[in-house]
Design a protein around this motif. Structure first.
Motif, PDB file in Angstrom:
ATOM      1  N   LEU A  70       0.816  -1.243   0.101  1.00 20.95           N
ATOM      2  CA  LEU A  70      -0.077  -0.146   0.066  1.00 20.95           C
ATOM      3  C   LEU A  70       1.084   1.260   0.087  1.00 20.95           C
ATOM      4  O   LEU A  70       0.535   2.157  -0.819  1.00 20.95           O
ATOM      5  N   ALA A  71       1.920   1.259   0.970  1.00 22.32           N
ATOM      6  CA  ALA A  71       2.776   2.327   0.909  1.00 22.32           C
ATOM      7  C   ALA A  71       3.589   2.689  -0.439  1.00 22.32           C
ATOM      8  O   ALA A  71       3.607   3.887  -0.862  1.00 22.32           O
ATOM      9  N   GLU A  72       3.928   1.387  -0.915  1.00 20.57           N
ATOM     10  CA  GLU A  72       4.710   1.887  -2.468  1.00 20.57           C
ATOM     11  C   GLU A  72       3.642   1.877  -3.457  1.00 20.57           C
ATOM     12  O   GLU A  72       3.886   2.948  -4.468  1.00 20.57           O
ATOM     13  N   ASP A  73       2.287   1.562  -3.453  1.00 20.75           N
ATOM     14  CA  ASP A  73       1.570   1.846  -4.490  1.00 20.75           C
ATOM     15  C   ASP A  73       0.950   3.454  -4.355  1.00 20.75           C
ATOM     16  O   ASP A  73       0.693   4.009  -5.237  1.00 20.75           O
ATOM     17  N   THR A  74       0.967   3.941  -3.087  1.00 23.57           N
ATOM     18  CA  THR A  74       0.538   5.491  -3.043  1.00 23.57           C
ATOM     19  C   THR A  74       1.732   6.519  -2.847  1.00 23.57           C
ATOM     20  O   THR A  74       1.354   7.446  -2.503  1.00 23.57           O
ATOM     21  N   ALA A  75       2.722   6.178  -2.722  1.00 22.65           N
ATOM     22  CA  ALA A  75       4.025   6.976  -2.655  1.00 22.65           C
ATOM     23  C   ALA A  75       3.889   8.148  -3.868  1.00 22.65           C
ATOM     24  O   ALA A  75       3.604   7.553  -5.020  1.00 22.65           O
ATOM     25  N   VAL A  76       4.225   9.065  -3.579  1.00 18.41           N
ATOM     26  CA  VAL A  76       4.348  10.322  -4.707  1.00 18.41           C
ATOM     27  C   VAL A  76       5.436   9.839  -5.470  1.00 18.41           C
ATOM     28  O   VAL A  76       6.699   9.790  -4.780  1.00 18.41           O
ATOM     29  N   LYS A  77       5.561   9.760  -6.532  1.00 18.66           N
ATOM     30  CA  LYS A  77       6.596   9.468  -7.682  1.00 18.66           C
ATOM     31  C   LYS A  77       7.331  10.739  -7.867  1.00 18.66           C
ATOM     32  O   LYS A  77       6.699  11.881  -7.892  1.00 18.66           O
ATOM     33  N   ALA A  78       8.687  10.735  -8.338  1.00 16.56           N
ATOM     34  CA  ALA A  78       9.268  11.767  -8.565  1.00 16.56           C
ATOM     35  C   ALA A  78       8.830  12.419  -9.960  1.00 16.56           C
ATOM     36  O   ALA A  78       8.860  13.851 -10.072  1.00 16.56           O
ATOM     37  N   THR A  79       8.504  11.591 -10.967  1.00 16.49           N
ATOM     38  CA  THR A  79       7.860  12.133 -11.989  1.00 16.49           C
ATOM     39  C   THR A  79       6.637  11.933 -11.959  1.00 16.49           C
ATOM     40  O   THR A  79       5.868  10.800 -11.911  1.00 16.49           O
ATOM     41  N   THR A  80       5.754  13.232 -12.212  1.00 20.87           N
ATOM     42  CA  THR A  80       4.424  12.975 -12.457  1.00 20.87           C
ATOM     43  C   THR A  80       3.662  13.713 -13.687  1.00 20.87           C
ATOM     44  O   THR A  80       4.413  14.402 -14.173  1.00 20.87           O
ATOM     45  N   THR A  81       2.564  13.073 -14.037  1.00 17.53           N
ATOM     46  CA  THR A  81       2.002  13.733 -15.264  1.00 17.53           C
ATOM     47  C   THR A  81       0.527  14.242 -14.774  1.00 17.53           C
ATOM     48  O   THR A  81       0.140  14.012 -13.869  1.00 17.53           O
ATOM     49  N   THR A  82       0.404  15.496 -15.730  1.00 16.55           N
ATOM     50  CA  THR A  82      -0.902  16.007 -15.278  1.00 16.55           C
ATOM     51  C   THR A  82      -1.647  15.913 -16.509  1.00 16.55           C
ATOM     52  O   THR A  82      -1.384  15.793 -17.865  1.00 16.55           O
ATOM     53  N   GLN A  83      -3.054  15.982 -16.198  1.00 16.37           N
ATOM     54  CA  GLN A  83      -3.941  15.500 -17.141  1.00 16.37           C
ATOM     55  C   GLN A  83      -4.552  17.062 -17.632  1.00 16.37           C
ATOM     56  O   GLN A  83      -4.672  17.985 -16.766  1.00 16.37           O
ATOM     57  N   THR A  84      -4.569  17.140 -19.046  1.00 19.25           N
ATOM     58  CA  THR A  84      -5.122  18.519 -19.368  1.00 19.25           C
ATOM     59  C   THR A  84      -6.697  18.213 -19.601  1.00 19.25           C
ATOM     60  O   THR A  84      -7.055  17.219 -19.924  1.00 19.25           O
ATOM     61  N   GLN A  85      -7.542  19.266 -19.540  1.00 20.78           N
ATOM     62  CA  GLN A  85      -8.987  19.127 -19.334  1.00 20.78           C
ATOM     63  C   GLN A  85      -9.287  20.204 -20.712  1.00 20.78           C
ATOM     64  O   GLN A  85      -8.707  20.861 -21.366  1.00 20.78           O
TER      65      GLN A  85
END
Length: 85
Positions: A70-85
């Protein structure tokens, strides 16, 4: 936040009667903020210690593995992507 197990189920292969995984329900709530986590984590045979099976593993150890997943699955990753709307 203190995470507790609120359910624990073995998944049995009905063809050969073996236990191939376990599903662990985890829940935690922060009393101050009211934030909470409610998750179902699947623990696979490959997640267990070498040589262990679900019949020989301590259920508390399986819950510990689920909490780590659970901790691994929910950890904030160094690279994130943002969704455009």
């Amino acid at each position: 936040m203190d995470i507790q197990a609120n359910s624990f189920n073995y998944n049995v292969n009905l063809q050969d009667g073996t236990i191939d995984s376990a599903k662990v329900g985890l829940y935690g709530r922060d009393e101050t903020s009211g934030d909470y986590v409610n998750a179902q984590i699947k623990v696979e045979q490959s997640d267990l210690a070498e040589g262990a099976t679900f019949l020989t593993a301590n259920p508390a150890d399986v819950v510990t593995i689920a909490k780590k997943k659970l901790a691994e699955d929910t950890a904030v990753k160094a690279t994130t992507t943002t969704q455009t709307q």
